[in-house]
Scaffold this motif. Sequence first.
Motif, PDB file in Angstrom:
ATOM      1  N   ALA A  59       0.850  -1.194  -0.028  1.00 40.16           N
ATOM      2  CA  ALA A  59       0.119  -0.086  -0.174  1.00 40.16           C
ATOM      3  C   ALA A  59       0.853   1.285  -0.023  1.00 40.16           C
ATOM      4  CB  ALA A  59      -0.805  -0.074   1.233  1.00 40.16           C
ATOM      5  N   ILE A  61       2.485   4.806   1.085  1.00 44.58           N
ATOM      6  CA  ILE A  61       2.497   5.369   2.479  1.00 44.58           C
ATOM      7  C   ILE A  61       2.861   6.770   2.427  1.00 44.58           C
ATOM      8  CG2 ILE A  61       4.384   5.308   4.511  1.00 44.58           C
ATOM      9  CD1 ILE A  61       5.454   2.314   3.223  1.00 44.58           C
ATOM     10  N   ALA A  62       1.732   7.451   3.221  1.00 55.71           N
ATOM     11  CA  ALA A  62       1.416   8.979   3.379  1.00 55.71           C
ATOM     12  C   ALA A  62       2.117   9.758   4.260  1.00 55.71           C
ATOM     13  CB  ALA A  62      -0.128   8.968   3.188  1.00 55.71           C
ATOM     14  N   GLY A  63       2.879  10.470   3.815  1.00 60.29           N
ATOM     15  CA  GLY A  63       3.303  11.820   4.885  1.00 60.29           C
ATOM     16  C   GLY A  63       4.812  11.549   5.325  1.00 60.29           C
ATOM     17  N   SER A  64       5.653  12.323   5.610  1.00 60.83           N
ATOM     18  CA  SER A  64       7.164  12.248   5.630  1.00 60.83           C
ATOM     19  C   SER A  64       7.326  11.495   7.000  1.00 60.83           C
ATOM     20  CB  SER A  64       7.741  13.576   5.904  1.00 60.83           C
ATOM     21  OG  SER A  64       7.017  14.485   6.977  1.00 60.83           O
ATOM     22  N   TYR A  65       6.295  11.400   8.054  1.00 62.11           N
ATOM     23  CA  TYR A  65       6.558  10.887   9.292  1.00 62.11           C
ATOM     24  C   TYR A  65       6.246   9.307   8.959  1.00 62.11           C
ATOM     25  CZ  TYR A  65       4.815   8.768  13.883  1.00 62.11           C
ATOM     26  OH  TYR A  65       4.488   8.064  14.893  1.00 62.11           O
ATOM     27  N   ALA A  66       5.306   8.922   8.415  1.00 60.77           N
ATOM     28  CA  ALA A  66       5.129   7.346   7.971  1.00 60.77           C
ATOM     29  C   ALA A  66       6.302   6.993   7.089  1.00 60.77           C
ATOM     30  CB  ALA A  66       3.894   6.986   7.556  1.00 60.77           C
ATOM     31  N   SER A  68       9.236   8.029   6.692  1.00 66.28           N
ATOM     32  CA  SER A  68      10.853   8.239   7.475  1.00 66.28           C
ATOM     33  C   SER A  68      10.816   6.791   8.374  1.00 66.28           C
ATOM     34  CB  SER A  68      11.003   9.320   8.018  1.00 66.28           C
ATOM     35  OG  SER A  68      10.046   9.723   9.279  1.00 66.28           O
ATOM     36  N   GLU A  69       9.804   6.651   9.157  1.00 62.81           N
ATOM     37  CA  GLU A  69       9.737   5.522  10.004  1.00 62.81           C
ATOM     38  C   GLU A  69       9.584   4.217   9.209  1.00 62.81           C
ATOM     39  OE1 GLU A  69      10.284   5.539  13.404  1.00 62.81           O
ATOM     40  OE2 GLU A  69      10.252   7.500  13.764  1.00 62.81           O
ATOM     41  N   TYR A  70       9.072   4.116   8.126  1.00 63.47           N
ATOM     42  CA  TYR A  70       9.003   2.856   7.491  1.00 63.47           C
ATOM     43  C   TYR A  70      10.633   2.606   6.933  1.00 63.47           C
ATOM     44  CZ  TYR A  70       8.549   0.385   2.824  1.00 63.47           C
ATOM     45  OH  TYR A  70       8.824  -0.581   1.948  1.00 63.47           O
ATOM     46  N   ASP A  73      12.108   1.339   9.922  1.00 64.20           N
ATOM     47  CA  ASP A  73      11.574  -0.159  10.314  1.00 64.20           C
ATOM     48  C   ASP A  73      12.572  -1.068   8.970  1.00 64.20           C
ATOM     49  OD1 ASP A  73      10.024   0.707  12.390  1.00 64.20           O
ATOM     50  OD2 ASP A  73       8.319   0.594  10.953  1.00 64.20           O
ATOM     51  N   THR A  74      12.773  -0.895   7.968  1.00 68.16           N
ATOM     52  CA  THR A  74      13.121  -1.664   6.714  1.00 68.16           C
ATOM     53  C   THR A  74      14.844  -1.378   6.772  1.00 68.16           C
ATOM     54  OG1 THR A  74      12.637   0.072   5.202  1.00 68.16           O
ATOM     55  CG2 THR A  74      10.959  -1.698   5.725  1.00 68.16           C
ATOM     56  N   PHE A  86      17.085   6.738  11.897  1.00 66.87           N
ATOM     57  CA  PHE A  86      17.162   6.884  13.509  1.00 66.87           C
ATOM     58  C   PHE A  86      17.918   5.960  14.137  1.00 66.87           C
ATOM     59  CE2 PHE A  86      12.683   7.822  11.616  1.00 66.87           C
ATOM     60  CZ  PHE A  86      12.972   9.215  11.920  1.00 66.87           C
ATOM     61  N   ARG A  97      14.387  12.150  16.701  1.00 63.76           N
ATOM     62  CA  ARG A  97      12.972  12.303  16.709  1.00 63.76           C
ATOM     63  C   ARG A  97      12.419  13.691  17.124  1.00 63.76           C
ATOM     64  NH1 ARG A  97      12.098   6.179  17.944  1.00 63.76           N
ATOM     65  NH2 ARG A  97      11.953   5.413  15.875  1.00 63.76           N
TER      66      ARG A  97
ATOM     67  N   TYR B  65       5.584  12.574  19.481  1.00 64.40           N
ATOM     68  CA  TYR B  65       6.303  11.650  18.586  1.00 64.40           C
ATOM     69  C   TYR B  65       7.332  11.107  18.920  1.00 64.40           C
ATOM     70  CZ  TYR B  65       9.364  11.011  14.485  1.00 64.40           C
ATOM     71  OH  TYR B  65      10.173  10.324  13.566  1.00 64.40           O
ATOM     72  N   ALA B  66       8.543  11.551  19.735  1.00 57.04           N
ATOM     73  CA  ALA B  66       9.650  10.916  20.202  1.00 57.04           C
ATOM     74  C   ALA B  66       8.994   9.862  21.217  1.00 57.04           C
ATOM     75  CB  ALA B  66      10.586  11.667  20.707  1.00 57.04           C
ATOM     76  N   GLU B  69       7.115   6.869  19.820  1.00 61.14           N
ATOM     77  CA  GLU B  69       7.959   5.871  19.198  1.00 61.14           C
ATOM     78  C   GLU B  69       8.837   5.070  20.147  1.00 61.14           C
ATOM     79  OE1 GLU B  69       7.878   4.705  16.100  1.00 61.14           O
ATOM     80  OE2 GLU B  69       6.517   6.263  15.074  1.00 61.14           O
ATOM     81  N   LEU B  90       4.576  -3.863   8.280  1.00 59.87           N
ATOM     82  CA  LEU B  90       4.922  -2.515   7.646  1.00 59.87           C
ATOM     83  C   LEU B  90       3.701  -1.496   7.368  1.00 59.87           C
ATOM     84  CD1 LEU B  90       7.986  -3.648   5.665  1.00 59.87           C
ATOM     85  CD2 LEU B  90       8.027  -2.182   7.754  1.00 59.87           C
ATOM     86  N   ALA B  91       3.031  -2.369   6.697  1.00 57.45           N
ATOM     87  CA  ALA B  91       1.330  -1.430   6.142  1.00 57.45           C
ATOM     88  C   ALA B  91       0.795  -1.062   7.153  1.00 57.45           C
ATOM     89  CB  ALA B  91       0.879  -2.342   5.204  1.00 57.45           C
ATOM     90  N   ARG B  93       1.517  -0.528  10.259  1.00 61.04           N
ATOM     91  CA  ARG B  93       2.461   0.703  11.060  1.00 61.04           C
ATOM     92  C   ARG B  93       2.325   1.954  10.438  1.00 61.04           C
ATOM     93  NH1 ARG B  93       5.992  -1.490  14.840  1.00 61.04           N
ATOM     94  NH2 ARG B  93       7.713   0.012  14.264  1.00 61.04           N
ATOM     95  N   ALA B  94       2.546   1.780   9.142  1.00 65.22           N
ATOM     96  CA  ALA B  94       2.455   2.957   8.366  1.00 65.22           C
ATOM     97  C   ALA B  94       0.889   3.521   8.128  1.00 65.22           C
ATOM     98  CB  ALA B  94       2.640   2.627   6.844  1.00 65.22           C
ATOM     99  N   ARG B  97       0.473   5.573  11.773  1.00 66.01           N
ATOM    100  CA  ARG B  97       1.447   6.719  11.688  1.00 66.01           C
ATOM    101  C   ARG B  97       0.748   7.534  10.786  1.00 66.01           C
ATOM    102  NH1 ARG B  97       6.748   2.987  11.604  1.00 66.01           N
ATOM    103  NH2 ARG B  97       7.284   2.956  13.796  1.00 66.01           N
ATOM    104  N   ARG B  98       0.187   7.532   9.865  1.00 68.20           N
ATOM    105  CA  ARG B  98      -0.393   8.316   8.682  1.00 68.20           C
ATOM    106  C   ARG B  98      -1.652   8.907   9.246  1.00 68.20           C
ATOM    107  NH1 ARG B  98      -5.298   8.832   5.979  1.00 68.20           N
ATOM    108  NH2 ARG B  98      -5.975   6.580   6.478  1.00 68.20           N
ATOM    109  N   ASP B 101      -0.450  11.395  12.293  1.00 69.16           N
ATOM    110  CA  ASP B 101       0.055  12.451  11.694  1.00 69.16           C
ATOM    111  C   ASP B 101      -1.255  13.662  11.445  1.00 69.16           C
ATOM    112  OD1 ASP B 101       1.963  14.271  10.673  1.00 69.16           O
ATOM    113  OD2 ASP B 101       1.988  13.165   8.831  1.00 69.16           O
TER     114      ASP B 101
END
Lengths: 228, 228
Positions: A59, A61-66, A68-70, A73-74, A86, A97, B65-66, B69, B90-91, B93-94, B97-98, B101
């Motif tokens: 799917a 992934i929307a937004g810099s927050y999700a 960057s954390e993705y 995570d990977t 991080f 963060r 945020y910090a 997480e 991953l999906a 979690r994203a 987070r979306r 946000d």
Amino acid sequence: MANLHHHPLCAFSRSIRLALAECGLEVALTEEKPWEWRQELLALNPAGTLPVFVPDEGAPIAGSYAISEYLGDTAEARDPRGFQPFPGGLAERAEARRLVDWIHHKFHDEVTDYLVVEKVFRRFGPQSASPDMEAMRAGHDNLRYHLTYVGHLTETRSWLAGDVMSFADLAAAAHLSALDYLGEVPWEEFEPAKNWYALVKSRPSFRPLLQDRVAGFTPSETYTNLDF
Amino acid sequence: MANLHHHPLCAFSRSIRLALAECGLEVALTEEKPWEWRQELLALNPAGTLPVFVPDEGAPIAGSYAISEYLGDTAEARDPRGFQPFPGGLAERAEARRLVDWIHHKFHDEVTDYLVVEKVFRRFGPQSASPDMEAMRAGHDNLRYHLTYVGHLTETRSWLAGDVMSFADLAAAAHLSALDYLGEVPWEEFEPAKNWYALVKSRPSFRPLLQDRVAGFTPSETYTNLDF
């Protein structure tokens, strides 16, 4: 190939372009005009904001927050010795963060929103208007305070959040690079911040950003210069 | 004992109080008045914003945020069967987070900032003033749009981000609870959102929030009522 929906002068998009490049992930770019509320963009992100990352599989992934954390995570699975957005232990991750939060929200609201959104996005938006001079003055004042803080951090650390580069550096450089494109950064008066920015600017991940051009806005003379 | 610096009607603080309680972490609370720019708070978080979590050992962690997480990073080690702020693959979690946000920024800027910050924090701040009625009207209009989106999500999912409760639920309930304290939520017109909120509100983690009182602001009649 994976795809990133972005706008060249959107600081959030820029931070993710840098992070993807540091992670060694190649993506195709789709330029969006967020003020147009394009249906295809809203289908990817109901908030209508940028950036949106569409991986090869799975799917969006929307937004810099999700995003960057993705990427965090990977990171380990992708390349244990590669860029980690991080890095470090719990305290180091929390510090990176905290700074991303500061840059993407406080700095954005107090500087980028006044000097980039006001100057560029407002011009194209539905309520097209000339920049609000009062707002721009506030943005300039706030920028000086924030550049002092960046300098303060880099005088005691190698990078903004600690010993290694993190997403905090990329986020801060992303906002400053959008401002720099518009010639809004008084680098000469902020030597420590300038030295740190020169380091980030000279990274290969930064090169594509230096080639960005936005119709109606000529980049400042020093924008592409690595020895600015 | 660990400590959380907060304000009772700060939605970011509320979201972290809920997350800490869901994680089974007991904390002492220190009430801050962020408009006073207290030196001790600025030493913990140079941005002067709330919340700040001071763990038993280690450096303070600044910002929702910090902290959220951090609670995610430590969840597995604390209790593999306990609350995970960003559960799933991953999906999933994203997606959580979306939504965080969206709630902590878009919802905050379009609703909470108008209806809570304007009504409560502005009154105590250095530029003490009466609420701006135009802003409050915009906040009420935006709230209806956001309540529709919450309802839309809960009609196809058990919780906002998916099959299990995540920090997205706590963040959304935190903002809505601050608005609910002030009697600003037209629950009757938004049945699906109300049903989801009733679920979160009835959790043990929510109880301390229902006992909050802020001088000068009496909670709405339904604020403490689980059968509202």
